[in-house]
Enzyme design. Structure first.
Site, PDB file in Angstrom:
ATOM      1  CG  ASP A 197      -2.179  -0.709   1.040  1.00  0.00           C
ATOM      2  OD1 ASP A 197      -2.705  -0.647  -0.085  1.00  0.00           O
ATOM      3  OD2 ASP A 197      -2.659  -1.355   1.991  1.00  0.00           O
ATOM      4  CE1 TYR A 208       4.305  -6.682   3.799  1.00  0.00           C
ATOM      5  CE2 TYR A 208       3.590  -8.970   3.938  1.00  0.00           C
ATOM      6  CZ  TYR A 208       3.652  -7.768   3.253  1.00  0.00           C
ATOM      7  OH  TYR A 208       3.056  -7.646   2.029  1.00  0.00           O
TER       8      TYR A 208
END
Lengths: 281, 281
Positions: A54, A112
Site C-alpha cells: 500500500d 513483514y
C-alpha cells in the site's frame, strides 16, 4: 527477439509512492519500474509483484516477475535499471527464470517487519520508517503473550480490512514476534552525548543513547499469505494490549469473532516493511 | 519577566534545510527553532549554535544557547518545542544555565561523523544520509594510514575552503578514525534474503545482507574546532587515497603545503553529521 522472464528483488522507500500497483498517472513503484524496463530494453514489459504493498509501505525485498522482449542478460539489466530508476527504488538482484515463473502462485511464505518507536522525543532520521507511539512505553511482554494465540492456521477474517474479497480468509502464520530493541536506526546514527565504538566486530553501546535507549519495538510476521491490511491490523490490535486497554487473552477472542470491528485499529503504513518473499521450488 | 538562558541539544535531518544559520526567508534550522521558541514563550529569543552546519548537513547533538524572557522551565520548554517544531527537528534536551553560557566560546571539542556507502546497489533508506561512492570499494587500510599524519596540532589551511577568514588556521585534531562496518542503517532495516535475529541482546548478523555486506565506511573526526568545510575536505582527501590516486603519505604533503588547491575535493554534505559538542566547565 526472445521474450525473457526475470525475477527481480526490489527495495523501495514507500514514502513518496501511492503503493506498488499502477494507478493511472499516480506515482507508483510498478509504473516507475515498468518505465525503467522499457527504457532499458526498448520494449514494454509485463510485471507482477508478490505483494501489492500500500501507499507508504516500504520493501526490502519485493519479488517481481518481469516478462519482456530483450537481448539483455540479468547482470546488464540490473545495472541498467539502477542507473535509470529514481533514488527511492533499487533493484538488488536480477535472476533469469523459466517462463512459468509466477511471483504470486509460487510464494511459499512472506516476511513483514513493523517498527514502532515509543520514546518521548521523536527520532528525526527514522520519522519516515516507523510509527512514533507517543502515549508512553508499550508493554512488550503483554504483546508477546497476546501474539501467541495468533500463530498457526486460523481464519483471520477479524484482521482483514473489508473490500477485498478472497476465496478464503484462512492463513497459516508461522511466526509473530515482538521484541524491544535499542539497536534501531537512530542508534546507528549514534549517540549525542557519548561515543559509540565503531570498528571490526564493534557493537553499538546501547547505554550511550540519550534517553531510555531501548525505545524501539520490532514486530515480525511470517505467513503463507496475508489478507488485505492484515499485518497492520495485527500490529494495531497488539498495541491495544500493549497500552493496557485489553488483556493478552483478548486477541484470542478477536480471532474467534471473525469480525473486523472487534480488532484494534489499523497501524499506520510507514512502519511496515516487506522484508522478503520465499518461493517454492 | 525574567530573561533565562538555556542550553538545548538539538537533532535535525539537514536534507531540507539551507543549513543552521538564518538567511532571509530561506528554511533554516535557526529560523524554525527561533519561531518555535517565540510561539512557546511569546517572546523573541536570541539563539547561538556551537556549529553553523551547512545546507544538507545533519546534527545528532547540535548545541544551542538560547536567551529568552519566559516563565517556562526546562522540562516544559522541551515538550512545548517538540510539539511545535517540524518533524525534521527534535530538541533532545533542555538545561537551564547561567547567563554567561556561550555555545561558541565554551566549546572544548566537537565530534563529527561522515558516512560513505561504497556498495554497488544504492541503499534506498540511507540515500539522504551518506555519500554513495559508486566507483568500487575504497581501500580503508590506506585511508587509515593516511589519516595518522593529520592527527595532532597542525595548520589545517589546506583543508579550509576559502572565504572564511579566521584568526588562525591551527587546530588540534584529537581523533581521525576510518572504519569499515556492516552495521549501518540498511543492515538495521534488515536483510532481504536471510533473517536478522532480533531479541534481547541480539546482534545483527552482518553476513545476512545482500551483497558483500560490509559496504559502509565511517569516518569520525574530533577537534577543538574545525575550519570551514574542514571535515568534508579531510574526507574528500582521504577518499583520493582510498581510491588509489595518491599513496597514504600524500596527506602529509598536503598538510605541509598549506594550500587548499593541493587537497582533494570537498565530500558532499549529506554524509556529514555533527555528533556532539563537548563544553568546558
Amino acid at each position: 527477439m526472445t521474450v525473457r522472464t526475470f525475477k527481480l528483488t526490489v527495495a523501495y522507500d514507500g514514502t513518496e509512492f501511492f503503493g506498488w500497483q499502477r494507478q493511472g498517472s499516480r506515482r507508483t513503484v510498478q509504473a516507475e519500474l515498468e518505465s525503467a524496463i522499457e527504457q532499458a530494453t526498448g520494449h514494454r514489459p509485463r510485471t507482477l509483484a508478490s505483494s501489492r504493498t500500500d501507499a507508504g509501505v516500504h520493501a526490502l525485498g519485493q519479488c517481481v516477475g518481469v516478462r519482456v522482449a530483450t537481448r539483455l542478460n540479468a547482470e546488464v539489466l540490473l545495472r541498467a535499471l539502477n542507473a535509470i530508476l529514481p533514488q527511492d527504488i533499487a533493484v538488488r538482484e536480477v535472476v533469469e527464470t523459466g517462463a512459468d515463473f509466477h511471483p504470486l502462485r509460487n510464494v511459499s511464505s512472506k516476511l513483514y517487519r513493523y517498527l514502532i518507536f515509543d520514546g518521548s522525543v521523536r527520532e528525526v532520521f527514522a520519522r519516515r520508517y516507523c510509527w512514533h507511539f507517543r502515549q508512553g512505553p508499550l508493554d512488550v511482554e503483554a504483546m508477546q503473550e497476546a501474539a501467541k494465540s495468533l500463530v498457526g492456521t486460523h481464519d483471520f477474517r477479524s484482521f482483514s480490512t473489508s473490500g477485498s474479497p478472497r476465496k478464503s480468509t484462512i492463513r497459516t502464520v508461522s511466526q509473530l514476534s515482538v521484541c524491544r530493541v535499542g539497536l534501531a536506526p537512530p542508534a546507528v546514527f549514534g549517540p549525542t552525548t557519548n561515543r559509540a565504538t565503531f570498528g571490526p566486530g564493534a557493537k553499538f553501546d546501547e547505554s550511550s543513547n540519550v534517553g531510555p535507549g531501548r525505545d524501539w519495538i520490532v514486530f515480525e510476521a511470517a505467513a503463507d499469505g496475508f489478507l488485505y491490511n492484515m499485518v497492520r491490523n495485527l500490529v494495531g490490535t497488539l498495541v491495544e494490549v500493549g497500552r493496557g486497554v485489553h488483556p493478552p487473552t483478548w486477541t484470542s477472542d478477536v480471532l474467534d469473532a471473525r469480525d473486523r470491528r472487534r480488532a484494534g485499529p489499523t497501524a499506520p503504513p510507514q512502519g511496515l516493511f516487506l522484508v522478503n518473499v520465499r518461493l517454492s521450488q
